[in-house]
Design a protein around this motif. Sequence first.
Motif, PDB file in Angstrom:
ATOM      1  N   ARG A  26     -20.939   5.458 -11.547  1.00  0.00           N
ATOM      2  CA  ARG A  26     -21.286   6.821 -11.982  1.00  0.00           C
ATOM      3  C   ARG A  26     -22.475   6.710 -12.905  1.00  0.00           C
ATOM      4  O   ARG A  26     -22.782   5.625 -13.420  1.00  0.00           O
ATOM      5  N   ARG A  27     -23.146   7.809 -13.118  1.00  0.00           N
ATOM      6  CA  ARG A  27     -24.314   7.800 -14.020  1.00  0.00           C
ATOM      7  C   ARG A  27     -23.868   7.466 -15.423  1.00  0.00           C
ATOM      8  O   ARG A  27     -22.847   7.979 -15.903  1.00  0.00           O
ATOM      9  N   GLN A  28     -24.624   6.597 -16.073  1.00  0.00           N
ATOM     10  CA  GLN A  28     -24.255   6.220 -17.443  1.00  0.00           C
ATOM     11  C   GLN A  28     -25.500   6.197 -18.310  1.00  0.00           C
ATOM     12  O   GLN A  28     -26.590   5.875 -17.845  1.00  0.00           O
ATOM     13  N   ARG A  29     -25.290   6.506 -19.573  1.00  0.00           N
ATOM     14  CA  ARG A  29     -26.386   6.450 -20.539  1.00  0.00           C
ATOM     15  C   ARG A  29     -26.556   4.982 -20.967  1.00  0.00           C
ATOM     16  O   ARG A  29     -25.588   4.359 -21.399  1.00  0.00           O
ATOM     17  N   LEU A  30     -27.780   4.424 -20.820  1.00  0.00           N
ATOM     18  CA  LEU A  30     -28.006   3.009 -21.147  1.00  0.00           C
ATOM     19  C   LEU A  30     -29.203   2.852 -22.076  1.00  0.00           C
ATOM     20  O   LEU A  30     -30.193   3.596 -21.953  1.00  0.00           O
ATOM     21  N   SER A  31     -29.097   1.868 -22.960  1.00  0.00           N
ATOM     22  CA  SER A  31     -30.248   1.581 -23.839  1.00  0.00           C
ATOM     23  C   SER A  31     -30.687   0.118 -23.719  1.00  0.00           C
ATOM     24  O   SER A  31     -31.616  -0.308 -24.391  1.00  0.00           O
ATOM     25  N   CYS A  32     -29.999  -0.647 -22.875  1.00  0.00           N
ATOM     26  CA  CYS A  32     -30.336  -2.078 -22.767  1.00  0.00           C
ATOM     27  C   CYS A  32     -29.836  -2.601 -21.420  1.00  0.00           C
ATOM     28  O   CYS A  32     -28.685  -2.357 -21.050  1.00  0.00           O
ATOM     29  N   ILE A  33     -30.724  -3.252 -20.687  1.00  0.00           N
ATOM     30  CA  ILE A  33     -30.320  -3.925 -19.438  1.00  0.00           C
ATOM     31  C   ILE A  33     -30.907  -5.337 -19.520  1.00  0.00           C
ATOM     32  O   ILE A  33     -32.121  -5.488 -19.713  1.00  0.00           O
ATOM     33  N   GLU A  34     -30.069  -6.338 -19.414  1.00  0.00           N
ATOM     34  CA  GLU A  34     -30.593  -7.697 -19.578  1.00  0.00           C
ATOM     35  C   GLU A  34     -29.771  -8.687 -18.753  1.00  0.00           C
ATOM     36  O   GLU A  34     -28.666  -8.382 -18.311  1.00  0.00           O
ATOM     37  N   ALA A  35     -30.354  -9.870 -18.578  1.00  0.00           N
ATOM     38  CA  ALA A  35     -29.658 -10.929 -17.837  1.00  0.00           C
ATOM     39  C   ALA A  35     -29.973 -12.250 -18.515  1.00  0.00           C
ATOM     40  O   ALA A  35     -31.026 -12.398 -19.143  1.00  0.00           O
ATOM     41  N   SER A  36     -29.061 -13.208 -18.391  1.00  0.00           N
ATOM     42  CA  SER A  36     -29.385 -14.497 -19.008  1.00  0.00           C
ATOM     43  C   SER A  36     -29.719 -15.521 -17.926  1.00  0.00           C
ATOM     44  O   SER A  36     -29.098 -15.574 -16.860  1.00  0.00           O
ATOM     45  N   PHE A  37     -30.758 -16.290 -18.251  1.00  0.00           N
ATOM     46  CA  PHE A  37     -31.350 -17.256 -17.329  1.00  0.00           C
ATOM     47  C   PHE A  37     -31.412 -18.619 -17.992  1.00  0.00           C
ATOM     48  O   PHE A  37     -31.360 -18.733 -19.217  1.00  0.00           O
ATOM     49  N   LEU A  38     -31.579 -19.606 -17.142  1.00  0.00           N
ATOM     50  CA  LEU A  38     -31.585 -20.982 -17.617  1.00  0.00           C
ATOM     51  C   LEU A  38     -32.837 -21.676 -17.099  1.00  0.00           C
ATOM     52  O   LEU A  38     -33.266 -21.422 -15.971  1.00  0.00           O
ATOM     53  N   GLN A  39     -33.421 -22.524 -17.936  1.00  0.00           N
ATOM     54  CA  GLN A  39     -34.471 -23.434 -17.453  1.00  0.00           C
ATOM     55  C   GLN A  39     -34.003 -24.868 -17.682  1.00  0.00           C
ATOM     56  O   GLN A  39     -33.547 -25.218 -18.776  1.00  0.00           O
ATOM     57  N   SER A  40     -34.087 -25.685 -16.647  1.00  0.00           N
ATOM     58  CA  SER A  40     -33.740 -27.106 -16.749  1.00  0.00           C
ATOM     59  C   SER A  40     -34.678 -27.813 -15.781  1.00  0.00           C
ATOM     60  O   SER A  40     -34.495 -27.764 -14.560  1.00  0.00           O
ATOM     61  N   THR A  41     -35.740 -28.398 -16.335  1.00  0.00           N
ATOM     62  CA  THR A  41     -36.839 -28.835 -15.464  1.00  0.00           C
ATOM     63  C   THR A  41     -36.464 -30.042 -14.607  1.00  0.00           C
ATOM     64  O   THR A  41     -37.047 -30.234 -13.539  1.00  0.00           O
ATOM     65  N   GLY A  42     -35.481 -30.863 -15.073  1.00  0.00           N
ATOM     66  CA  GLY A  42     -35.044 -32.027 -14.266  1.00  0.00           C
ATOM     67  C   GLY A  42     -34.688 -31.570 -12.847  1.00  0.00           C
ATOM     68  O   GLY A  42     -35.283 -32.018 -11.865  1.00  0.00           O
ATOM     69  N   PRO A  43     -33.704 -30.662 -12.698  1.00  0.00           N
ATOM     70  CA  PRO A  43     -33.358 -30.158 -11.357  1.00  0.00           C
ATOM     71  C   PRO A  43     -34.247 -29.000 -10.881  1.00  0.00           C
ATOM     72  O   PRO A  43     -33.864 -28.290  -9.938  1.00  0.00           O
ATOM     73  N   GLU A  44     -35.418 -28.819 -11.500  1.00  0.00           N
ATOM     74  CA  GLU A  44     -36.413 -27.815 -11.066  1.00  0.00           C
ATOM     75  C   GLU A  44     -35.881 -26.397 -11.093  1.00  0.00           C
ATOM     76  O   GLU A  44     -36.050 -25.607 -10.157  1.00  0.00           O
ATOM     77  N   ILE A  45     -35.201 -26.089 -12.187  1.00  0.00           N
ATOM     78  CA  ILE A  45     -34.751 -24.713 -12.439  1.00  0.00           C
ATOM     79  C   ILE A  45     -35.665 -24.163 -13.529  1.00  0.00           C
ATOM     80  O   ILE A  45     -35.798 -24.780 -14.597  1.00  0.00           O
ATOM     81  N   PHE A  46     -36.286 -23.001 -13.258  1.00  0.00           N
ATOM     82  CA  PHE A  46     -37.247 -22.450 -14.219  1.00  0.00           C
ATOM     83  C   PHE A  46     -36.888 -21.021 -14.582  1.00  0.00           C
ATOM     84  O   PHE A  46     -36.287 -20.298 -13.771  1.00  0.00           O
ATOM     85  N   LEU A  47     -37.284 -20.616 -15.783  1.00  0.00           N
ATOM     86  CA  LEU A  47     -37.151 -19.212 -16.153  1.00  0.00           C
ATOM     87  C   LEU A  47     -38.052 -18.407 -15.217  1.00  0.00           C
ATOM     88  O   LEU A  47     -39.082 -18.904 -14.761  1.00  0.00           O
ATOM     89  N   PRO A  48     -37.679 -17.139 -14.942  1.00  0.00           N
ATOM     90  CA  PRO A  48     -38.539 -16.345 -14.057  1.00  0.00           C
ATOM     91  C   PRO A  48     -39.890 -16.082 -14.699  1.00  0.00           C
ATOM     92  O   PRO A  48     -40.009 -16.104 -15.925  1.00  0.00           O
TER      93      PRO A  48
END
Length: 519
Positions: free
Chosen positions: A431-453
Amino acid sequence: MLMKHTLTLLLMLASCLFGRAAEPMDWRGIMIDVSRHFMPLDFLYRQVDAMQHFGLNKLHLHLTDAAGWRMEIKSRPRLTEVGAWRPEANWQTWWDGDRHYGGSYGGYYTQEELRQLVTYAMERGVDIVPEIEFPAHSEEVVAAYPELGFNHAELDMQKSEVYRFMRDVLCEVADVFPSEYLHLGGDEAATQHELQPIGMRQVKHIVDSLGRKMIVWDEALTDEPADSTMVIMVWRNPDTAKKAIDLHHPVIMCPGAWCYFDKCQDAPMTQPRSAGGYLPLEKVYAFRPLPDVLGIQGNVWTEHIATPDHAEHMLWPRAIAIAQLASGEHLAWDVFRQKAVEGTRWLRDTLGVNAFNLDTEVGERPERGRPIRCATTGCNVSYNTPFHPAYPAAGECTLTDGLQGGWSNTDGRWQGFIGRRGMDVTIDLGRRQRLSCIEASFLQSTGPEIFLPSQLIISASNDGTNFTTLQHTTLPDSPAPERYETLGWKGHTRTRFIRFQAVPGARQGWIFCDEIMAR
Ligand code: ACM
């Protein structure tokens, strides 16, 4: 007499109630990779002293790999003239570059030096087990003797001169190392698949003729009825150990999730460089090997470990957990941890070993232990790009299940995306909701070639079809080997659908996300 009987009965009762210590395992090992970064002899002597103290009895030396051949071979001098040296000290820079040989970084052990080390170790109850890689991980051999190569990385298993080469090398290896076992690699061969079992068998004939037992990594396990003198070292899926045992192979377990000491042992930002991932002492100690194995081992791969100090930091005290598990004496975690704290102190004060200090341990990522409740929790997620089947975490509920990941990208909470479009998902809030923040958590770990967007696009819609962009941000590349970031939008909106896009940058690689949150 009566007293004696009563005492015996009491002892029997106690052993039934509390369990008797099992026999120690035959193989209580650690492996040190001296190829990726050459390690000086005094470091190896010190590890032998430390191993003796904790009852570890097998020191497996990974002596050969692309990054350097580390043992003098008199009949094939180019192995060390060419293959022991590279122009670039930093392994990653060298690996990402032209991978040339020659130059001033590297080194090798002479046969005489190794003989002295072997004798010293033997006097302390430690066998040194050499590993010579075959047929893959052999770039340095092909650089020294191009006629042996199937390609730049693998020896050609159809060439008789390859087996002459292996015989000559293994004769010298066996002459220096009296160990009952020789390790012949067998891992990660990318080509010649149908030939590999035949190639490994040919090499095994050579090892047999030298009166030794051959160990191989688990890729070399086949469905054939076992040659029970071939020992399988299980490093990938621990279930492979069961299959190998059923086929009557002796098995050494060192599965990466519990036994690869190139992972961080504490909060990554407090730690020196690692291969990525999180493997604290407690997780090593939680490893449960199958009861019928020859033994277990902890492995230090040194792609990202250039110095003896760093290698010791990665090895200890985690190797104490391997020693304890292999000893057959089970201690409760709290009791063992105290023993490891004292063992670490002893290592530092008595041997000058640069062991990781458990007194400063920070522990797991706090967010992992704090469930979230917010507007997205429990909401349906549509995947405009699919998550990768190798990193599904909890599947389609992962990003809204209220559970965040820990320091380890493989802890079942982080979902992985690969490809040009990265992560692109739509969440229906119901349903429609009032929002003031939308976020996601990400990980960077360069060994296995995972990078922040490198780009985030966050949009809102009331019908799930027509979206309005709330934010489109471009983020700079971060050189940090390990980072955990919560990224998103702040403002005011009323919406039912949220679309969250996280796009990879120039380095491409993986995008890992554990939770999308809105308030
Ligand atoms: C291995 O980690 N390739 C044995």
